[in-house]
Design a protein around this motif. Structure first.
Motif, PDB file in Angstrom:
ATOM      1  N   HIS A 244       0.835  -1.206   0.000  1.00 38.95           N
ATOM      2  CA  HIS A 244       0.000   0.000   0.000  1.00 38.95           C
ATOM      3  C   HIS A 244       0.867   1.254   0.000  1.00 38.95           C
ATOM      4  O   HIS A 244       1.875   1.317   0.696  1.00 38.95           O
ATOM      5  N   PHE A 247      -3.119   6.143  -2.216  1.00 40.13           N
ATOM      6  CA  PHE A 247      -4.221   5.583  -2.994  1.00 40.13           C
ATOM      7  C   PHE A 247      -3.759   4.488  -3.960  1.00 40.13           C
ATOM      8  O   PHE A 247      -4.564   3.906  -4.678  1.00 40.13           O
ATOM      9  N   ASN A 248      -2.461   4.233  -3.998  1.00 35.92           N
ATOM     10  CA  ASN A 248      -1.916   3.252  -4.939  1.00 35.92           C
ATOM     11  C   ASN A 248      -1.581   1.945  -4.234  1.00 35.92           C
ATOM     12  O   ASN A 248      -1.185   1.937  -3.063  1.00 35.92           O
ATOM     13  N   SER A 286      -5.334   0.912  -7.950  1.00 37.83           N
ATOM     14  CA  SER A 286      -5.824   1.289  -6.626  1.00 37.83           C
ATOM     15  C   SER A 286      -5.972   0.030  -5.776  1.00 37.83           C
ATOM     16  O   SER A 286      -5.920  -1.094  -6.290  1.00 37.83           O
ATOM     17  N   HIS A 287      -6.205   0.225  -4.476  1.00 37.28           N
ATOM     18  CA  HIS A 287      -6.350  -0.941  -3.611  1.00 37.28           C
ATOM     19  C   HIS A 287      -7.558  -1.786  -4.040  1.00 37.28           C
ATOM     20  O   HIS A 287      -7.468  -3.020  -4.129  1.00 37.28           O
TER      21      HIS A 287
END
Length: 323
Positions: A244, A247-248, A286-287
């Motif tokens: 993590h 936001f990426n 993104s997650h």
């Protein structure tokens, strides 16, 4: 009172002699801190067919030659696989990504188109916004999303693909006669990356650095006692880790069901498996998108049927009818 306390602690503690760790497991101890394997790609022998890029790799240290296969699949997913260059003797390796109960075979065979460009030092493979750059010598594979470096494979030149088998191998009595270990180190390049995943263990959600402690072990076992914040193996094994960063996210699914140990060192993760292939999937985005693509690939857990909800009773703690 203090003696009574220590007596109860001793009775409830885990018997470590019943559980393996990396130091006591030859294949892990042998390859945990491997380095300087001198891998190089052989670009003159590369092949591009059916949207699959294949290139041989040679370890100039061990003279082992293997075949690297690369595919772009789904939206932002990369499939990297290293197999034998020629047929080997001895026990066969299990091919995880060909197992329909683990990986969706329809998705894995749907390869995205890519363009190829090469020069004397690098090979570039580009598919829409995603790119793979293969450094020829020493061999390193880089993954980019929208021109941003996200991930690398073998950046420390520690790739292991053992192929040595004793003629007197007896798998039931002496596993050390078979040297078919595979190991890889991955580096995540998003800033201030934190890792989560690798169930099932009692570790915190933010996975700890393991280089000065016990490596995280994957080996399904019917455990009846466990330690909190430990990498010792438990009931399940899902070798999937997420990096993590804001936001990426970048995640990796190590497709190998054999006994495996995982080391985390800052922004690097190393997988060491007893056998099979170097076979992994990388997801970027993104997650929510990396988890979504992982679940598309491996399948989502079905909801329990209605009649299964209700009272459950386990007989683990009693034996006789009186109990």
């Amino acid at each position: 009172m203090m003696y009574l306390f220590y007596f109860f602690i001793h009775c409830l503690s885990v018997d470590r002699s019943k559980y393996s760790d990396c130091e006591g497991t030859p294949f892990c101890k042998r390859n945990r801190f491997a380095s300087n394997q001198n891998w190089a790609a052989l670009p003159d022998l590369s092949i591009s067919s059916n949207n699959t890029f294949s290139i041989p790799l040679l370890s100039e240290k061990t003279q082992i030659k293997v075949l690297l296969n690369v595919n772009f699949i789904l939206n932002n997913t990369f499939h990297i696989k290293i197999t034998n260059f020629t047929e080997e003797n001895g026990p066969k390796r299990f091919d995880c990504s060909k197992e329909n109960s683990i990986v969706n075979q329809k998705l894995i065979k749907t390869h995205n188109e890519y363009t190829e460009n090469k020069n004397a030092t690098h090979i570039n493979l580009t598919s829409t916004n995603n790119k793979i750059i293969i450094q020829i010598r020493p061999f390193i594979l880089f993954i980019y999303e929208n021109e941003n470096l996200k991930f690398s494979f073998n950046g420390d030149d520690s790739l292991i693909f053992e192929t040595t088998t004793s003629e007197n191998t007896d798998l039931s009595n002496n596993k050390e006669d078979v040297h078919k270990t595979v190991a890889s180190t991955f580096e995540f390049f998003d800033p201030r990356v934190k890792f989560s995943g690798l169930p099932s263990h009692t570790l915190s959600l933010n996975l700890p650095d393991t280089t000065q402690r016990e490596a995280i072990r994957f080996y399904n076992t019917d455990i009846n006692r466990f330690e909190v914040n430990s990498g010792m193996s438990m009931y399940g094994s899902i070798p999937y880790i997420i990096g993590h960063s804001g936001f990426n996210s970048t995640s990796v699914f190590w497709c190998n069901p054999s006994e495996t140990y995982v080391d985390i060192n800052e922004n690097k993760v190393r997988f060491i498996s007893e056998t099979n292939f170097v076979d992994f999937f990388v997801f970027v985005g993104s997650h929510s998108s990396v988890v979504s693509e992982f679940s598309k690939l491996t399948g989502r857990s079905p909801m329990q049927q209605y009649f299964t909800f209700g009272y459950h009773q386990c007989r683990w703690t009693y034996i006789s009818s009186n109990e």
